[in-house]
Design a protein around this motif. Structure first.
Motif, PDB file in Angstrom:
ATOM      1  N   ALA A 617       0.839  -1.206   0.000  1.00 57.24           N
ATOM      2  CA  ALA A 617       0.000   0.000   0.000  1.00 57.24           C
ATOM      3  C   ALA A 617       0.872   1.253   0.000  1.00 57.24           C
ATOM      4  CB  ALA A 617      -0.932  -0.007   1.206  1.00 57.24           C
ATOM      5  N   GLU A 618       1.963   1.209   0.750  1.00 54.27           N
ATOM      6  CA  GLU A 618       2.880   2.353   0.794  1.00 54.27           C
ATOM      7  C   GLU A 618       3.569   2.537  -0.562  1.00 54.27           C
ATOM      8  OE1 GLU A 618       4.514   5.667   2.516  1.00 54.27           O
ATOM      9  OE2 GLU A 618       2.955   4.351   3.314  1.00 54.27           O
ATOM     10  N   LYS A 619       3.865   1.444  -1.224  1.00 55.85           N
ATOM     11  CA  LYS A 619       4.462   1.539  -2.560  1.00 55.85           C
ATOM     12  C   LYS A 619       3.491   2.194  -3.547  1.00 55.85           C
ATOM     13  CE  LYS A 619       6.569  -2.391  -3.813  1.00 55.85           C
ATOM     14  NZ  LYS A 619       6.860  -3.856  -3.838  1.00 55.85           N
ATOM     15  N   ARG A 620       2.223   1.855  -3.437  1.00 51.59           N
ATOM     16  CA  ARG A 620       1.222   2.474  -4.310  1.00 51.59           C
ATOM     17  C   ARG A 620       1.143   3.978  -4.053  1.00 51.59           C
ATOM     18  NH1 ARG A 620      -3.597   1.816  -3.727  1.00 51.59           N
ATOM     19  NH2 ARG A 620      -4.304   1.894  -5.887  1.00 51.59           N
ATOM     20  N   ASN A 621       1.176   4.364  -2.780  1.00 50.85           N
ATOM     21  CA  ASN A 621       1.141   5.793  -2.450  1.00 50.85           C
ATOM     22  C   ASN A 621       2.359   6.513  -3.028  1.00 50.85           C
ATOM     23  OD1 ASN A 621      -1.254   5.495  -1.025  1.00 50.85           O
ATOM     24  ND2 ASN A 621      -0.220   5.156   0.927  1.00 50.85           N
ATOM     25  N   THR A 622       3.503   5.845  -2.957  1.00 57.06           N
ATOM     26  CA  THR A 622       4.723   6.429  -3.503  1.00 57.06           C
ATOM     27  C   THR A 622       4.610   6.641  -5.008  1.00 57.06           C
ATOM     28  OG1 THR A 622       6.129   5.494  -1.775  1.00 57.06           O
ATOM     29  CG2 THR A 622       7.193   6.019  -3.867  1.00 57.06           C
ATOM     30  N   LEU A 623       4.077   5.662  -5.700  1.00 57.52           N
ATOM     31  CA  LEU A 623       3.941   5.791  -7.157  1.00 57.52           C
ATOM     32  C   LEU A 623       2.987   6.909  -7.525  1.00 57.52           C
ATOM     33  CD1 LEU A 623       3.941   2.066  -8.336  1.00 57.52           C
ATOM     34  CD2 LEU A 623       5.805   3.726  -8.413  1.00 57.52           C
ATOM     35  N   ARG A 624       1.929   7.108  -6.738  1.00 58.47           N
ATOM     36  CA  ARG A 624       1.031   8.234  -7.003  1.00 58.47           C
ATOM     37  C   ARG A 624       1.802   9.551  -6.950  1.00 58.47           C
ATOM     38  NH1 ARG A 624      -2.822   5.636  -3.286  1.00 58.47           N
ATOM     39  NH2 ARG A 624      -4.456   4.633  -4.487  1.00 58.47           N
ATOM     40  N   THR A 625       2.679   9.645  -5.951  1.00 66.16           N
ATOM     41  CA  THR A 625       3.458  10.875  -5.816  1.00 66.16           C
ATOM     42  C   THR A 625       4.436  11.037  -6.975  1.00 66.16           C
ATOM     43  OG1 THR A 625       3.261  10.797  -3.412  1.00 66.16           O
ATOM     44  CG2 THR A 625       5.024  12.153  -4.306  1.00 66.16           C
TER      45      THR A 625
END
Length: 918
Positions: A617-625
């Motif tokens: 989930a944190e990786k997904r948030n990072t990719l959004r950024t």
């Protein structure tokens, strides 16, 4: 950014793969690996030519997993972000079969350099994946052991050449970072101990005197010999079971010059305690049977909730896979809720912000604990009694679904604490930004590095605006000092000055090469106020966050700016890979929940699967950024609140922004400032006023957090430019502030020329009374007499309602005053708390001070900062009502000075000076 913002990524998986393959420019079958990482495209925006050879069985391509040395060399010529996207989107694993036992030294060095660059991107979720991969590289760690022995034992050359220094520096960083993130294994700690031994036995003085060896030796000595447990702010089960056993030294620790690691750790602990203490105190109330009914009536405790799995979870958007049901019993009994109860429940759910932390347990003994964050807002679901949540932790419980659960929200809003704490837990003390001022206490300030002697600043003011002498000095100081403090008392034009500073930067952006200028404020209202003025100078603006209340600023919101064409194909492919990974991890976790057999083994599997899911989930948030990075990198101005800035620290690193402007700096906690800075920061401008509101803390006892970085540095004699010409208050109102709050405050000619308030014989007045206050069930306080008097006065004044505001320190008094007004009156006449009105102003302010008792208990009104704000919002007229005897008893020095000013102006009595009443 929610999943609904990612529609262009929500394609069918086969369609996504087909689309990606169509973007591949196929080369001849015998092309080299080096050629495959060639970049094409305009300027630095790249479109990666890549093959899916490891996964495309129909292509007949090789399944080789090893990256060639040439590929590693070529990758090192890319930017860190380009390198990250390249390796993370590859089918080949960077940590599988990349080194052999007899590997050439050149390849080992290139491989270590690649790992270091990738890990130093510090991109959330991926950093754990990368450093875990490094920590399990037994072949690499063996090569490092051999390198260390050759370096520190005869027949060593006894000095560090360029390659050896690069290798040692990289390994040092990787080892320490892996330890800090809690991913180091036994082999890594054995290597650390081996380094300690080699350094202790080394007989090569020239080598030992090298700054890198000294630094490494000191850092290794401070490390434990066992695995590190990653610091977390999430509450632990034992804290809630025995809250009274947890303690923390509450005195503000001094900053020890040179000890950046100690400074960071102190603030991390203080921040965690500020979040945890109110929670522990609330749990004590929950466990007390005599208080539960009160908590339930106030909607602070929900005794019958349930977590349910969305039956369509495999196809549902990722933020709506788990739901909290706030009325499961009613559904089971098939009982209809009254419309009033349904509305109350819906209003409660709406009040929960995205990122709020909810605690669930099956009993008041707290035998178990489930922690979930509010994932998104879906009003249709809320009206039905459901809320989208994301499970983040579970303790001493297996299957979490379908059980009757007690639920409450943590007393303080969780997300800002989480983001800042995460930053402080993992940031490096080695390259701590602005360390010489923040930690070392240096008072000799250098010029910003990017403003060298070759740059001649150009500046053209926009007429009819002007700057007074001190404002001009503030601008000169801002561009002469890489770390600059500007204090602006009420009405002295802080925001105007900030916008003009920005204007100078914008006019010289090409020459200075600042990258996007970062502007941060404490509140969304202040951010909007700033951007409204800044937009007159540029429309190259991106605003993060969704809390703008001004329609004219909506066009700047980052959510409206995502453009598929800006995003490299490999990044899209990586997004798809992580999205699939999340689906698979979620599916595996649900299978473990469903098949939980009550054993410790199964419970540990669930714990591990939950942690793995959070990482994805944190990786997904990072990719959004990272998607956002491609939107904002060419913009002139990026703006957000400081709590948002802490979450997007890695965006600032990607942008390599040099200049940061902090509005409301004295109201911003020191930790929030730290979490926004990066090693690329070269210029920090803090603008605020420590005589007004202090940083918000979860507990008033935490004095360390109540002192902002801005105030601490001023108290330590750091140079500051102070504005003293005010453009807001009528002179008689401004006199209330001098010298009680400010040594000097001069009046601009414009405020001297104000006309008298119509219908009143005085422009400032205090009505003294002894009608008692009343404490409400929620512990807030009202004074019905004051409320009636101010509503009556507001309706009597011969002005538009938009010219008038009613202020009071207490939210209960705000609500009570509103209850005395008609719907139409409430729409036109603003009633607000003093705290919420900092930074704002009104033509006429009516101030209800509320406190009236025989004990001299005055709460907020004993604090000079809050009183300063209350007295300094009015332009033309200020009319106050309160019990002066109570106020004098509560703080005789503060209110004695104010009372003396009022007496001198003949501005205190028992009734408002309406002309018609004379």
């Amino acid at each position: 950014m929610s999943d609904s913002d990612d529609d262009w990524f929500n394609k069918d998986e086969n369609e996504m793969v087909q689309s990606l393959q169509q973007q591949v420019v196929h080369k001849v079958e015998n092309e080299t690996h080096e050629e495959r990482i060639e970049f094409t495209g305009k300027a630095d925006h790249f479109s990666r030519q890549f093959s899916l050879e490891a996964s495309d069985s129909n292509s007949g391509a090789s399944t080789k997993v090893r990256f060639s040395t040439g590929e590693l060399v070529a990758a090192l010529k890319l930017t860190p972000l380009e390198m990250f996207i390249y390796f993370m989107s590859e089918q080949r694993d960077l940590f599988v079969d990349q080194l052999s036992a007899n590997e050439a030294q050149k390849r080992i060095l290139q491989y270590v350099k690649v790992l270091t660059v990738l890990c130093q991107t510090e991109l959330g979720g991926f950093d754990v994946q990368l450093l875990s991969g490094f920590a399990r590289q037994s072949v690499l760690l063996k090569h490092v052991t051999i390198f260390a022995e050759k370096l520190f034992t005869p027949p060593s050359k006894g000095h560090l050449d360029d390659e050896s220094e690069l290798m040692l520096r990289s390994i040092k960083w990787l080892l320490l970072r892996a330890h800090k993130l809690g991913v180091m294994g036994d082999l890594g700690y054995e290597l650390i101990e081996h380094f300690k031994t080699l350094l202790a036995r080394c007989q090569l003085p020239k080598l030992l005197e090298h700054p890198l060896c000294i630094e490494f030796s000191q850092e290794l000595a401070a490390l434990p010999t066992v695995a590190n447990v990653k610091n977390e702010i999430y509450p632990k089960l034992e804290e809630l079971q025995t809250p009274e056993s947890v303690s923390f030294a509450n005195s503000a620790a001094p900053v020890v010059p040179g000890d950046a690691a100690g400074y960071i750790n102190w603030h991390r602990q203080l921040l965690r305690e500020d979040f945890a203490q109110p929670l522990r105190e609330f749990v004590v109330r929950v466990r007390d049977e005599t208080q539960r009914d009160t908590l339930v009536k106030k909607y602070l405790l929900w005794t019958h909730t349930q977590l349910i799995l969305n039956p369509e979870f495999n196809d549902a958007e990722l933020h709506s896979r788990v739901l909290m049901d706030i009325r499961p019993a009613k559904r089971i009994e098939k009982m209809e809720l009254s419309k009033a109860d349904m509305n109350l429940q819906c209003e409660f759910l709406k009040s929960l912000k995205t990122g709020a932390l909810l605690c669930f347990t099956t009993s008041y003994d707290f035998d178990n604990l489930i922690l979930a964050t509010v994932a998104s807002t879906d009003f249709d679901k809320m009206y039905q009694g459901y809320l989208n949540v994301e499970i983040v932790k579970q303790y001493n419980i297996g299957n979490i679904y379908g059980k009757p659960l007690i639920m409450y929200e943590t007393p303080v809003f969780f997300e800002p604490y989480l983001r800042v704490h995460d930053y402080l837990s993992t940031c490096s003390a080695d390259n701590f930004p602005m360390r010489r001022y923040i930690v070392d206490g240096c008072l000799d300030v250098s010029q910003p590095a990017y403003i060298n002697s070759d740059v001649q600043l150009k500046y053209k003011l926009q007429p009819p605006k002007h700057l007074n002498e001190l404002q001009q000095k503030a601008i000169r100081d801002a561009f002469s000092n890489e770390f600059c403090l500007i204090q602006g008392p009420p009405g002295t034009g802080k925001t105007h000055l900030s916008v003009e500073l920005l204007n100078v930067l914008l006019q010289n952006a090409a020459a200075l090469k600042t990258g996007p200028i970062i502007v941060l404020t404490y509140t969304n209202d202040s951010l909007d106020k700033f951007l409204l003025k800044a937009s007159k100078h540029t429309d190259s603006i991106i605003r993060f966050g969704s809390q703008t209340r001004m329609p004219e600023l909506a066009k700047f919101n980052v959510r409206s700016k995502v453009d598929e064409q800006l995003v490299p194909p490999r990044l899209k492919h990586l997004w798809w890979m992580v999205k699939c990974e999340y689906k698979e991890q979620f599916k595996q976790l649900q299978a473990l929940h469903a098949n939980f057999d009550g054993t410790e083994k199964d419970y540990n599997k669930i714990q591990k699967a939950q942690e793995d899911l959070q990482l994805v989930a944190e990786k997904r948030n990072t990719l959004r950024t990272i998607f956002h990075y491609y939107v904002v990198r060419d913009k002139a101005l990026v703006a957000m609140t400081t709590s948002c800035g802490a979450r997007l620290n890695y965006l600032f690193r990607l942008l390599q922004s040099k200049c940061f402007i902090f509005e409301e700096a004295a109201e911003t906690a020191e930790t929030h400032v730290l979490a926004c800075l990066t090693p690329y920061t070269e210029h920090v401008i803090l603008i605020g006023d420590h005589k007004q509101l202090k940083p918000y803390t979860g507990n008033d006892a935490h004095q360390g957090l109540q002192v902002s970085l801005f105030e601490r540095l001023i108290n330590n004699q750091f140079p500051v430019t102070v504005l003293n010409l005010q453009y807001r208050m009528r002179p008689c109102i401004a006199k209330l502030l001098v010298p009680t709050f400010y040594d000097k405050l001069e009046d601009d000619e414009s405020v001297i020329a104000y006309e008298n308030v119509k219908g009143m014989s005085a422009n400032m007045y205090f009505v003294n009374h002894n009608n008692p206050e009343n404490r409400q069930t929620n512990m807030s306080i009202i004074n019905s007499h004051e409320a009636r008097q101010l509503v009556k006065l507001a309706l009597s004044l011969k002005y538009k309602m938009s010219d008038i505001v009613i202020l009071t320190p207490y939210i209960a008094q705000v609500n009570y005053i509103k209850s005395l007004m008609s719907t139409k009156q409430r729409e036109k006449l603003l009633v607000a708390t003093v705290d919420s009105y900092q930074g704002l102003e009104a033509n006429i302010v009516l101030l209800s001070l509320v406190r009236s008792n025989t004990k001299g208990s005055i709460g907020f009104l004993r604090l000079p900062n809050r009183v300063c704000v209350a007295l300094s919002r009015a332009r033309w007229g200020l009319y106050m009502i309160g019990n002066m005897e109570t106020l004098l008893c509560g703080n005789p020095e503060l209110w004695g000075a104010i009372n003396g000013k009022l007496q001198a102006e003949n501005a205190i009595g028992d009734a408002f000076p309406l002309v018609d009443a004379l």
